[in-house]
Structure formats: C-alpha cells, structure tokens
Design an enzyme around this catalytic site. Structure first.
Site, PDB file in Angstrom:
ATOM      1  N   GLU A 185       4.036   1.438   2.116  1.00  0.00           N
ATOM      2  CA  GLU A 185       5.150   1.151   3.007  1.00  0.00           C
ATOM      3  C   GLU A 185       6.505   1.302   2.309  1.00  0.00           C
ATOM      4  O   GLU A 185       6.800   0.558   1.382  1.00  0.00           O
ATOM      5  CB  GLU A 185       5.034  -0.278   3.551  1.00  0.00           C
ATOM      6  CG  GLU A 185       3.718  -0.591   4.218  1.00  0.00           C
ATOM      7  CD  GLU A 185       2.713  -1.249   3.278  1.00  0.00           C
ATOM      8  OE1 GLU A 185       1.995  -0.492   2.593  1.00  0.00           O
ATOM      9  OE2 GLU A 185       2.651  -2.476   3.217  1.00  0.00           O
TER      10      GLU A 185
ATOM     11  N   CYS B 180       0.834  -1.216   0.000  1.00  0.00           N
ATOM     12  CA  CYS B 180       0.000   0.000   0.000  1.00  0.00           C
ATOM     13  C   CYS B 180       0.858   1.252   0.000  1.00  0.00           C
ATOM     14  O   CYS B 180       0.961   1.945  -1.003  1.00  0.00           O
ATOM     15  CB  CYS B 180      -0.917  -0.016   1.214  1.00  0.00           C
ATOM     16  SG  CYS B 180      -2.251  -1.207   1.113  1.00  0.00           S
TER      17      CYS B 180
END
Length: 799
Positions: free
Chosen positions: A439, A437
């Site tokens: 990170e 997502c």
C-alpha cells in the site's frame, strides 16, 4: 557494485534469533489492565499516554550478547505482548481450546503463570474492548452481513464469534522528525502550544489542551524508557570482563542517554533512535504494518556524515544495519496469518521530493543487510522509475535470486500519478513509502488504515458473484445474505447477470463502510494514539490526535480479493451458459451447489475450453479488468469519518480463509478451495509463460487501484542462475512496468525444496518465502498456506 558478506556479529545475532522460540508475555496486559482501572476518569487521550508511560516504566528490559541496537517489547526475545484493550475473548478461547504451545505451526511458548495472568484479567475486559464497542455500535443489518456472508475476512463466516478489531497499524510515520528534533523538542513544542493557547475556553480548545498534555507525557515516557537501557548498559559494562564488549556497552549507554531525547548526531544514534520509536509504537497499539518507509532517505545524512568524517566505514555501517534488521525481526505479535509476519515495510530507491533519483550508497547497503541476514523482517521494497540506475537494478536482481522473496518492486511511474489523482501534492506523492504489504502512502503525513487493521475488511468479489447467481443467498448455508437480485435462471442476458453482480458488490461495500466507520469512531473515542501523533504531521502543530484526523492526509484503504476467480467464472458463465447454451442455467446452479459432484467432465471442459486470465487473452483479461475496476469505482465513492476510501487489490493470506467459506464457483474451483491471491491468475491456469502473465496483469487499471495491487510470481532457481537469467528477469520486469504495472514480487525457490521443508522443518528453520505482500518463515506457515505457495505456477524459464 560491492557485495558485502555478513559480519561475524550478524551471524551470531542470527543464531541467537533462532535459539529463541516465540512465546507469549503477559507483562503488558497486566500493566494496561491496572492502568485502565486507575485512570478511568481521565480523558481517553490522557489515559492512553499515562498507560503507555506505566508500561514503559515497568516492562522487563534486557540487552543480549552482541547487540549494538537495544530495546525489547517483552520479557524474552521473540515473545509477543498481549493487547487486551482491543480484543481479548479470542486469546482466552485459544488458551482453553487450541493452546498456543501445542500448535503445529505459528507456535508460541506459554507457561502456566502467564496463562493464569491472562485469565485473571478476563473479567475486567468483558464488554470493554474495542471489539465489543464496535460490535455494539453496528446496525443489525450490518452485523448480519458480517455473520452470514463470506464477503469479509472476519471470523463469523467460519463459525467464530470474535476478532473484528485489532489495534491501529498500516502507516509510515515521520521518522525524520524524531531523528532531527528528538522527543525533548517535541515535548517543548506541545508545551509552547499550551502556553500560547492560554485558557482553553473556546470550542474544542480543551480537546487540544488535553492532547498536548498527552504528547508531553508520551515524550517523557519514551525518554525515560531509553534511559533505563542506558543505566542497564552502564551496569553491565561495569560487570563485563571482555574489554571489547565492555567498550560496546559503554557506547550503548552513551547512545541511549542521548537518543531519542535529543537529535541524533551519528549513524549509530540515528539507528537506535529509530528503533526506540519503532518499538514503542508497537507497544502503544496492537496494530501491525508499522512501516519504516524510506529508510535510505532519512538515514542517509547520518551515514554520509560518518563516512566522510571517517567515523565509520561501509562494513561497520552494514554491521549496524544487520543488528537493526535482527531487532526488527525480533518484534512479534500473535496473529492468524502464520510465519510471524509484522509487515514492517522498508523502502529503498525511487525519487526525491524534487523528482531526482534518490538511490544512494545506503540503498545498496540496506539490500545487502537483507541478503545477509535473510530473515522475514524487515519486509524490504524497492521503488523503480524511468531513471533508476542500472547498477541498482542489478543489485535488486541479485538479492531476488537468494530466494527470500525480497525486494518487492514498485513502479513510481504508476504510483505517483495515482496519488496525484487522490489529491496529494506532487512533492508528497514523490515521497511515498510502501506500507504493510503493497500500500503506497505519504511518509509521515498520511494516516491511511491501509489494508485493514482488523477493521477494514478484505472483500471477496467471488462471494458477490455467488450471491448474484443465487438471489442473494449463500449456497453453503441457504441464508439470505445479500439483496434479492434473482437466480441465474432469471437472467435473459449476460449483462443482466453483471448488473446483479454490481448490486451485490455495492450492497456489501456499503456495509463495510459502516463497519470501518464504526471502528474509526471507537478508536477515536477509546484508544487515541498520542505517541504516534508525535511522529505524524502535523498533529502536534494542529493540536489534533491522529485518530481524530490530525494528519495531513486521512484515508481508509481497502483490499479486493479474488479478481481472477470472479473474472474466469464470468467467462465460463458467458461461454457455456449465455453464448453457447452448453448447459442449462438451472442445472448449472445446482452443479455449483453440489460442488461439481458427478460433473468432472463438464468441469474439465471449462478448465480446458474457457479462456483464463493470465495468458494474454484479451477477452479473459478484459473480464478480470472489469471485475477489478467495478470494485474500485464503487469503493472510491465511499467516505470515512476522516476521509475518502482508497481501493486496492491484494489478499495478505485471506484468499485462503475466504475460499474456505465459499461454495464452488463457475471457474471450476471447488468449495472451500483458496481463491487466487492478489491480481495473480488462478494457480495453474497461466499456461503461456511469464511474459503472457505480465501482459495480462498490465491490462488492469493500476492507476485507480491507489491502495496497491499485488502480483506474485514463482521461478525455479535455474531460471535466474546465469547472467542471462538475471538480465532476462530485469527485462521482464522493465517491460511490465513500462506497460503500467504497479507491483510485482518473485519467489525464487523450487517446489521440490518446499516439499522437503514440509517433511523436514528442522532443516529449514531459516527458509524465508514470499507469501503475499510479505515474506515469512516457511515452516511457521499453516499447511494450507504452504500448499498455496507450492502450487503456484513455477516458471522454469523467462520466455
């Protein structure tokens, strides 16, 4: 800046993509089950390599019309393999109680033969899966914390009894190593290491010896897999009557004969070698978020050489990218999030390892490919820094305007210092990629388990506040879930409530440390990953498998959920209970337990009179910032089996599930309603416009949130229709990043269109929207998630 339109081939491949409905394939599950029976006595790392080899030797392969990039993970396009070694009870439960083929959303075709195949292996896996092994390893208190609390995103809080663990994902391996070395050289490196060691007589030398043997087996397996496609392409070319397609198949045969065995020597070869590696990683483990990372950097030398030699022009390179983008979207797995996301995050732009601008021609072509194909994968991200070219900014905004929710934007000026603070070298920090997502991780050198792999739980801060108000008890069930810290009526001051909240947060952080460490140990012992280790540095050099800590950097990424709910709730409690005494403490607690029943006047007063995060109000924003920072400060002190914890603030879609297991909260939210996503405000509470929202978000400490923060915003298409709208969106984003914001992403779509898509899904089969840290096919999402997207604040202008 050239804007290339979609190629004829790209159009055909996209049509083929939608002509194939998602389905379930049992081939891998049957092969893996028999392999585990046959190789029971082998060391786990050898067993895993032999199992992968058998899978790659026996799964069906095919080459579709118009394809230039080939490879498949199942018997049909968009079909999902099954991974029984990780968790399996839930698959059987779905077969019997909620058939995959009858789902209204996130549907998978499955025939009776496949169902019977899966039922036939059920008995073997009872008590043997990763899920079973982790549950057996957990202390009783931790297991109870999972089952009785709404803090974690596990099924137990919702009355289920499965799915703790999936496979390992959330990493970005070193694709450059695969492209420049080839698997024959990696195999030779392992053979040389065995030869240099000699007799493995010292300490852990036998473990190293067996690991290198597993690397050799894995390299041989992927080389043979590619050659199967080479032989198939030759056969198809011999039978092909169309001269153009015949020549293409002959070229595919040559490419698959060379890569990934040998170093890539052309852009086409590099893309094919990349895809074989990406595909087989998906078959080795059921983890998702295997992210291509800095594709425009490691692919650029091949693109540049072909362009300069006139072997390739830009349109031809884009056509190859479009073929690859469709293949990435074709990879599928069964999950609970909807929209068929795989979180394959591909990054463009940013800085070089030397601190220079990294933008190149391929950066632009990658954005064009995403715009042209318009699918949910790959999930494309753009790195931004102080010297990002204006032309790149314009391309980013133009692609954003298409409404696919991409690219997501990331701020080098925050992320790189944050990574330095976590012990990365400056060169490695500059070379970060985005994983899953939102990170950040060092491409090819960091094994981060970021965001959870079904193991590291998403963490609900509003749930901890609920337990702080109710003496550690769940308001819905009455179960003693957390430690006894007193009832709301016991607290004389607001600071005492904050202290009780801290105690609850620390208690549940301690337990998720136990959970993730148990999962980490089981994966090390039972499901090592020798194939991934070939592309994660310096595993082969060290002789240490990646799950055992062979990577240069080893971390656990976590994700806090519900920042704005917890912050707004604390604001309401402070104002209405502690500061102004508008309502008695005992009465307020009962109102929450009764889900605001008969108390709409009070609820509306809270909604109207309490300052909310997202409106550039310092008091409200500082409260949300305190909630976020306390979670991050406590999390970063934890230690895993392989390294430290890295806190983040994002939900994927677990804010919906976590809200479903939570009682009413003091911010006016009713029981069961979703929590806010990421660091976004509660829906509808951000009333002062997008600039105020971004000013609020910038007040959070993004440097400590080194595992990423997520900020969603939604604009009506009219807001960015004109050149002025484009310039305003660029200026808005630049202002946020100048104020040390880490990430932002935009949905450019009207709620009216989304409502129409709910009513007429057949008209909108290719409608892609930004969900959380990923984009997905809107009509494949669960109605609750669709509603969550629709009800986000929709800005009509940039002010």
């Amino acid at each position: 800046m050239i804007n290339f339109s979609i190629s004829e081939r790209g159009n055909k491949l996209k049509e083929q993509f939608f002509a194939n409905d998602p389905g379930i394939c049992s081939e891998r599950a049957k092969i893996v089950t028999q392999a585990h029976k046959d190789f029971t006595a082998d060391p786990a790392v050898i067993r895993q390599a032999k199992t992968l080899k058998r899978v790659l030797e026996n799964v069906s392969i095919w080459i579709a019309d118009n394809e230039l990039i080939v490879g498949n993970q199942a018997k049909k396009p968009r079909y999902a393999p099954i991974f029984p070694e990780f968790s399996f009870d839930w698959i059987i439960d779905q077969l019997e109680n909620e058939p995959f083929e009858l789902r209204s959303v996130d549907r998978f075709d499955i025939d009776e033969e496949t169902k019977n195949d899966l039922r036939s292996i059920q008995e073997y896996w009872k008590g043997k899966t990763v899920n079973d092994r982790v549950k057996a390893r957990l202390p009783e208190e931790t297991f109870e914390a999972i089952k009785t609390s709404a803090v974690y995103a596990f099924g137990y809080a919702f009355g289920l009894d499965y799915v703790i663990c999936s496979g390992i994902g959330h990493y970005s391996p070193n694709y450059k190593t695969i492209l420049t070395k080839g698997f024959l050289q990696i195999k030779k490196d392992a053979e040389n290491n065995i030869q240099s060691m000699g007799i493995p007589a010292n300490g852990r030398d036998l473990d190293k010896h067996n690991f290198w043997r597993s690397v050799i087996i894995s390299c041989e397996a992927v080389i043979a897999f590619a050659k199967r496609y080479s032989e198939l392409a030759k056969k198809m070319a011999n039978e092909e009557t169309n001269d153009i397609r015949k020549k293409e198949l002959e070229e595919i045969a040559v490419v698959c004969e060379r890569v990934p065995a040998f170093p890539a020597s052309s852009f086409h070869e590099a893309c094919q070698s990349f895809y074989f590696f990406q595909l087989v990683l998906q078959l080795e483990s059921s983890g998702h978020s295997i992210s291509p990372g800095r594709f425009d950097q490691y692919m650029y030398p091949y693109y540049k050489a072909d362009i300069e030699s006139a072997k390739l022009n830009q349109e031809q390179a884009l056509e190859i990218l479009e073929c690859l983008w469709v293949k990435l979207a074709e990879i599928n797995k069964i999950g609970a999030l909807g929209g068929y996301p795989l979180f394959q995050n591909l990054c463009v732009g940013g800085q070089t390892r030397e601190g220079q601008d990294a933008t190149n021609d391929l950066s632009y072509l990658c954005l064009d490919a995403s715009k042209n194909i318009g699918l949910h994968q790959p999930s494309i991200s753009a790195r931004i820094w102080n010297f990002t070219p204006e032309e790149f900014w314009k391309k980013v905004i133009q692609v954003t305007k298409t409404g696919i929710g991409m690219p997501a934007l990331y701020n080098d000026e925050v992320i790189i210092p944050g990574m330095l603070n976590r012990g990365k070298s400056v060169e490695d920090a500059r070379d970060y990629a985005i994983v899953g997502c939102v990170e950040p991780g060092v491409q090819g050198y960091e094994y981060g388990w970021s965001g959870g792999n079904g193991d590291a739980p998403f963490f609900s801060m509003p749930a901890c506040l609920e337990y702080a108000l109710n003496d550690g008890k769940n308001m819905l069930t009455g179960a003693q879930t957390g430690p006894k810290t007193g009832l709301l009526s016991d607290f004389e001051t607001f600071e005492e409530l904050q202290n009780a909240y801290d105690i609850q947060v620390q208690y549940f952080i301690d337990h998720f440390t136990v959970i993730t460490n148990a999962a980490d140990l089981v994966h090390q012992e039972f499901t090592p990953l020798p194939f991934l280790s070939c592309g994660m540095e310096p595993c082969v050099e060290r002789g240490i498998e990646v799950n055992a800590g062979g990577a240069k950097y080893n971390t656990i990424g976590t994700a806090g959920v519900g920042v704005s709910n917890a912050g707004d709730s604390l604001m309401a409690l402070k104002k209405f209970v502690f500061d102004e005494g508008i309502i008695e403490k005992t009465e307020f607690l009962e109102i929450l337990k009764n889900n605001w029943e008969g108390q709409e006047i009070l609820r509306n007063r809270i909604l109207a009179e309490v300052e909310h995060y997202g409106n550039d109000d310092d008091d409200a924003d500082n409260m949300a910032s305190w909630v976020a920072k306390r979670y991050c400060e406590m999390t970063e002190k934890s230690m895993s089996c392989r390294g430290p914890y890295s806190p983040g603030l994002y939900p994927v879609t677990y804010h919906v599930l976590m809200g479903a297991g939570l009682a009413a909260s003091a911010d006016g939210r009713k029981a069961g309603e979703p929590l806010a996503d990421g660091i976004s405000p509660v829906h509808g509470r951000d009333t002062n416009g997008p600039t105020a929202l971004l000013n609020s978000a910038a007040k959070l400490d993004h440097f400590i949130s080194s595992n990423g923060t997520l900020l969603n915003m939604k604009f009506h298409p009219s807001a960015v229709k004109s050149e002025k709208g484009e310039s305003s969106l660029e200026a808005l984003t630049k202002g946020f990043f100048f104020s040390n914001g880490l990430h932002v992403q935009y949905n450019v779509v009207s709620s009216k269109k989304l409502r129409d898509a709910q009513c007429n899904p057949a008209k909108y089969r290719d409608l892609v929207v930004r969900v959380a840290g990923y984009s997905a096919l809107f009509v494949g999402l669960h109605p609750v998630i669709q509603e969550d997207i629709i009800t986000r604040t929709e800005f009509m202008e940039m002010a």
